[in-house]
Design an enzyme around this catalytic site. Structure first.
Site, PDB file in Angstrom:
ATOM      1  CB  ALA A  96      -7.443   9.767  -7.222  1.00 53.31           C
ATOM      2  N   GLY A  97      -8.620   8.022  -4.150  1.00 52.09           N
ATOM      3  CA  GLY A  97      -8.550   6.720  -3.491  1.00 52.09           C
ATOM      4  C   GLY A  97      -9.632   5.816  -4.064  1.00 52.09           C
TER       5      GLY A  97
ATOM      6  CE  LYS B  90      -0.761  13.231  -0.230  1.00 54.73           C
ATOM      7  NZ  LYS B  90      -0.439  13.596   1.138  1.00 54.73           N
TER       8      LYS B  90
ATOM      9  CB  VAL C 118      -7.251  19.661  -0.753  1.00 52.35           C
ATOM     10  CG1 VAL C 118      -8.386  20.512  -0.192  1.00 52.35           C
ATOM     11  CG2 VAL C 118      -7.703  18.920  -2.007  1.00 52.35           C
TER      12      VAL C 118
ATOM     13  CD  GLU D 243      -3.860  -8.041   4.364  1.00 49.58           C
ATOM     14  OE1 GLU D 243      -4.570  -8.898   3.808  1.00 49.58           O
ATOM     15  OE2 GLU D 243      -3.762  -6.873   3.937  1.00 49.58           O
TER      16      GLU D 243
ATOM     17  CB  ALA E 221     -10.553  -1.158  -0.301  1.00 51.20           C
TER      18      ALA E 221
ATOM     19  CE  LYS F 102      -4.798  -9.385   0.534  1.00 52.04           C
ATOM     20  NZ  LYS F 102      -5.798  -8.389   0.839  1.00 52.04           N
TER      21      LYS F 102
END
Length: 397
Positions: A12-13, A39, A82, A170, A313, A373
């Site tokens: 679930a990224g 997870k 997994v 960052e 992303a 940003k």
């Protein structure tokens, strides 16, 4: 194939969540069974982890419960790890059970790439999950407390960040912002604190606009960062790092941000990989497959110049949208869509109120880039959770 096709999404990224949310929207009732496996019971914003890692924000602000994002009448959520992917049997082995599928989406996220540098896996920390950033934050504060008890140990106040890509830069910006506050809290002379950024490539933020990179490095140097660009980390030891021509930097804190590789489960499943990534088709399918989709950090795609796209992303989200479209098209026997990456721009933060970026074909720096940003982060919250999520989380970003 069973009467109702089973779709299993692993991870679930950014890619997995976007795939699930799009399927939720586009599939009719009873058209497919969709299961999302992750997870943790939360989705976290990888692009925000550098802040809680440095201690400038709360880790809670970098995550959102999956139950708040998905409609459980349309998507089954399974919280599990997994263990194995078995494409030949169309099965996924979890630590507490087995799932069979007709269509599989692999979006398991990456693992730190150590490039075989001795000692890195054992002695360096990495910014890769909510739990890892909690550890880094606690560790940094602990070094200040230790120094007060052993004032001869300046290595406690020396911080080495390996890698000057986005995460590295960052994180350094936030870390440099945090240092004056920690010095004040622990009564430590700020002149004793050293932050090193070590990068093997000839420039920081490789591939980024050189004028902006120079501006960014200048901002960070003024905050007290020492750059060692074009210098490789040769080894990481319990007492620090060995760089360049066998020079040792003694440090009790080494944080590695130098790269991501794909997930080892994919290699173990028998897919052909390059650094754990699978070269996928234009439809996001695994080679010689019409039912296994691979997205995000696990996928390898090349730009028109023949260079691999960096695993961001932004690309994972766009892949998620196309992946969902193609799953629906497969079920309905409609033609699949080819994936084309549309670069909406890139912004790197340099700490509070400072950033550099390229968006809409223009360069931005300073406060304007910082606002940009924030706008990108808020847009993402809106895409996955609507206005409610923006109102709940937006103020923290």
């Amino acid at each position: 194939m069973s009467s109702i096709p089973k779709i299993v999404i692993l991870g679930a990224g950014y890619g997995g969540v976007l795939t699930a949310l799009r399927l939720q929207k586009e599939l009719n009732y009873n058209e497919a069974d969709v299961t999302l496996v992750n997870k943790h019971d939360y989705h976290y914003f990888t692009t925000h982890l550098h802040m809680p890692a440095a201690g400038t924000d709360n880790p809670e602000n970098a995550r959102v419960n999956i139950s708040k994002l998905i409609d459980e009448f349309k998507i089954d959520f399974v919280k599990s790890t997994v263990v194995q992917i078995r494409p030949q049997d169309k099965k996924v082995i979890l630590e507490d059970g087995t799932l069979s599928y007709d269509y599989l989406v692999i979006g398991l996220g990456g693992e730190p790439e150590t490039f075989g540098i001795p000692g890195l896996a054992e002695h360096a920390m990495s910014i890769r999950s909510i739990n890892s950033v909690r550890l880094i934050r606690e560790h940094i504060e602990y070094q200040f407390a230790r120094y007060k008890l052993e004032p001869h140990r300046t290595d406690y106040l020396t911080f080495v960040v390996g890698g000057a890509g986005f995460t590295g830069i960052e994180f350094i910006g936030e870390l440099a912002d945090r240092m004056p506050l920690l010095c004040k809290q622990y009564d430590v002379d700020p002149n004793l604190v050293k932050i090193y950024n070590v990068e093997a490539a000839p420039s920081a933020l490789p591939g980024f606009d050189p004028e902006l990179v120079e501006y960014g490095m200048d901002v960070l140097a003024k905050k007290g960062v020492t750059f060692r660009i074009g210098t490789a980390i040769k080894e990481c030891t319990p007492s620090g790092v060995v760089v360049g021509d066998n020079e040792e930097i003694k440090s009790a804190t080494v944080i590695w941000t130098g790269g991501i590789r794909g997930n080892r489960l994919i290699e173990e499943a028998g897919f052909e990989t390059m650094r754990g990534r699978v070269k996928i088709s234009d439809h996001l399918l695994a080679p010689d497959s019409d039912h296994v989709y691979i997205i995000g950090d696990n996928s390898l795609m090349f730009n028109p110049e023949g260079r691999p796209y960096p695993p961001t992303a932004q690309i994972a989200m766009q892949q998620g949208v196309v992946c969902a479209h193609n799953l629906v098209a497969s079920i309905r026997n409609q033609p699949l869509k080819e994936f084309t990456f549309s670069n909406k721009g890139t912004v790197a933060s340099l700490g509070k109120g400072e950033a550099i970026g390229v968006a809409f074909g223009k360069k931005y720096k300073g406060r304007v880039a910082s606002w940009l940003k924030k706008a990108i982060d808020i847009r993402y919250l809106f895409i996955i959770g609507g206005i409610q999520l923006v109102l709940r989380k937006g103020k923290f970003l």
